[in-house]
Design an enzyme around this catalytic site. Structure first.
Site, mmCIF file in Angstrom:
data_model
loop_
_atom_site.group_PDB
_atom_site.id
_atom_site.type_symbol
_atom_site.label_atom_id
_atom_site.label_comp_id
_atom_site.label_asym_id
_atom_site.label_seq_id
_atom_site.Cartn_x
_atom_site.Cartn_y
_atom_site.Cartn_z
ATOM 1 N N ASP B 11 5.762 4.662 8.556
ATOM 2 C CA ASP B 11 5.343 3.919 9.742
ATOM 3 C C ASP B 11 5.853 4.656 10.970
ATOM 4 O OD1 ASP B 11 4.211 2.059 8.129
ATOM 5 O OD2 ASP B 11 5.723 0.503 8.446
ATOM 6 N N ASP B 130 -6.724 -5.382 3.187
ATOM 7 C CA ASP B 130 -5.531 -6.219 3.038
ATOM 8 C C ASP B 130 -5.916 -7.611 2.530
ATOM 9 O OD1 ASP B 130 -4.341 -4.022 4.200
ATOM 10 O OD2 ASP B 130 -3.923 -4.989 6.128
#
Lengths: 214, 276
Positions: B11, B130
């Site tokens: 990230d 997702d």
């Protein structure tokens, strides 16, 4: 000087950086007029076969590439750059209803992974990831200093099927053996990406950079 | 034989890797290039960079990160997070990304999937999905969410997965919102459903807390690859240790060839090629 052909097909920067990393001097060739500055040629590329041929044609690369190869200049095609060497491809053929012509420097065609081994829950297309090479011609200069079955990175749905078996320098297994690399006179080509294959791929690019023109 | 891929996910926020990275001997753990190099050396099969800020001003910073990584790591990597337009895609690919991964924009503007596939090929086009369990009319369904799992879309995961493949996705990264962050293991049920429904590779994501979880998802579903973040970042397991564990338990993973470094061309080799 290694010339990297810029025919507007994807990411050429990775190939250039990889050659620089192994100490080879290389140059992005933005136009065919620059070809005289190169003693070796690299044709990289990702994307569709039809677009690749269209760009080579529109930008005036086809004849200069043929001449360079006829004059014995060492040549390396990578991924789409390998497929474009063939006579034709069935990619985009459903739209046009007949195979698209390639450079025709290697007899044979380009086909898709198809058949019972492929599909949901089975072998996936694109063939994506690290696979092992089986060297068909152990004397190919690209394999120098490498183990017998090195792993390299592939990402493709189509592959070359050369007419003459002897031009296949390596195969890989994906629902059967397919042609993963070609050596034909001064032409070398890989379906995988040496520039993305860590130390193994860098070794191959260094081997190409070290080839002496005969 | 094609190996299963083990993929660390980083990230990135304003040009720095966030979430603790705990490599021994690494001076600046937040530098994406240093972290990528370390994973490269450990034998990661691919890398994924997720731009988690993705504000307008940060996009330029992310492009510079991508350029730097491409200059130092000779391995495939995917960049995702905040990709909205074909211009965003083009800039990332030209900076050196092998693949781009589209999430929210794929739902908002599905045409972006086809545009990316047409321009850069199916192989460069990844869609992130997702899913999250919800109950509809007394039935449990996996509903696709966007915005980091906050916004329901009304799309059922298998139908949506098939649709993105029809539009040109060459790979799906499936992050279970139920499993993500738990470290209790991947969501086997939803991963199996999606991996059995599409012809393109599926990367399992969300929930990995140990190499055993990777073994489970790769052996119990037809997922092709596993993505993990925290187990690698916190230095609990290195990529190499993880792969050794998987190999011992019968998972086909690539153990890297031991080769000398290729930092320069050195002496030219006498062998030549030319017309026979």
């Amino acid at each position: 000087m290694i010339g990297i052909i810029n025919y507007r097909m994807g990411n050429l920067r990775s190939v250039q950086k990889a050659f620089e990393h192994v100490g080879a001097s290389c140059l992005l060739l933005d136009a065919p007029g620059m070809i005289d500055r190169a003693t070796k040629l690299v044709l990289p590329g990702v994307g569709a076969f039809g677009d690749g041929m269209k760009h080579l044609d529109e930008d005036g690369w086809i004849d200069p590439i043929r001449r360079f190869i006829q004059q014995g200049g060492p040549f390396l095609g990578i991924c789409l750059g390998m497929q474009l060497l063939m006579e034709s491809s069935t990619e985009d053929a459903p739209a046009t209803d007949r195979p698209i012509s390639g450079l025709g420097l290697i007899p044979g065609r380009v086909v898709r992974f198809e058949g019972e081994s492929f599909g949901p829950g089975k072998l996936k297309v694109p063939h994506m990831g690290w696979n092992t090479l089986n060297q068909a011609t152990p004397h190919c200069p690209l394999w120098q200093g490498l183990p017998e079955s090195p792993s390299v990175y592939f990402v493709h749905s189509f592959f070359a099927q050369p007419t003459q078996q002897k031009v296949t320098a390596a195969t890989a297994d994906y629902g059967g053996q397919f042609c993963a690399a070609i050596q034909h006179e001064n032409i070398l080509a890989t379906q995988f990406h040496p520039e993305k294959s860590q130390q193994t791929g860098l070794t191959m690019l260094r081997n190409f950079a070290r080839i002496k023109r005969s | 034989m094609l190996f299963h891929r083990i993929i660390p996910c980083l990230d990135v926020k304003a040009g720095r890797v966030v979430k603790g990275i705990n490599f021994e001997g690494l001076r600046d753990a937040g530098d994406p290039v240093e972290v990528a190099r370390r994973y490269d050396a450990q034998g990661a099969d691919e890398l994924v960079f997720l731009d988690i800020t993705a504000s307008h001003e940060d996009r330029g910073i992310m492009l510079e990160v991508v350029r730097q990584v491409a200059e130092h790591c000779f391995m495939p990597f995917t960049v995702g997070g905040g990709i909205r337009t074909l211009e965003d895609v083009t800039a990332l690919i030209q900076a050196g990304a092998e693949k781009v991964s589209i999430n929210t924009a794929a739902v908002v503007n599905p045409d972006l999937i086809s545009q990316t596939a047409r321009r850069f090929g199916r192989c460069a086009t990844v869609v992130n999905i997702d899913p999250k369990r919800v109950v509809r009319n007394g039935r449990t369904v996996f509903e696709v969410h966007t915005h980091g799992g906050r916004r329901p879309t009304g799309l059922e995961v298998v139908a949506w997965a098939r649709q993105v493949v029809d539009r040109g996705a060459g790979e799906i990264v499936l992050t279970s919102m139920d499993a993500d962050g738990t470290k209790d293991g991947y969501d086997i049920e939803v991963t199996a459903m999606v991996a059995d429904a599409v012809e393109v590779p599926v990367v399992a994501s969300g929930g990995c807390g140990a190499p055993e979880h990777i073994r489970q998802v790769l052996q119990e579903t037809s997922a092709d690859a596993a993505l993990a973040a925290s187990i690698f970042h916190y230095g609990i397991w290195s990529i190499g240790q993880t792969k050794e564990y998987l190999a011992r338990h019968g998972v086909a993973v690539r153990l890297t060839d031991d080769l000398p470094a290729t930092s320069n061309a050195g002496d030219p080799d006498p062998r030549g090629i030319g017309p026979a």
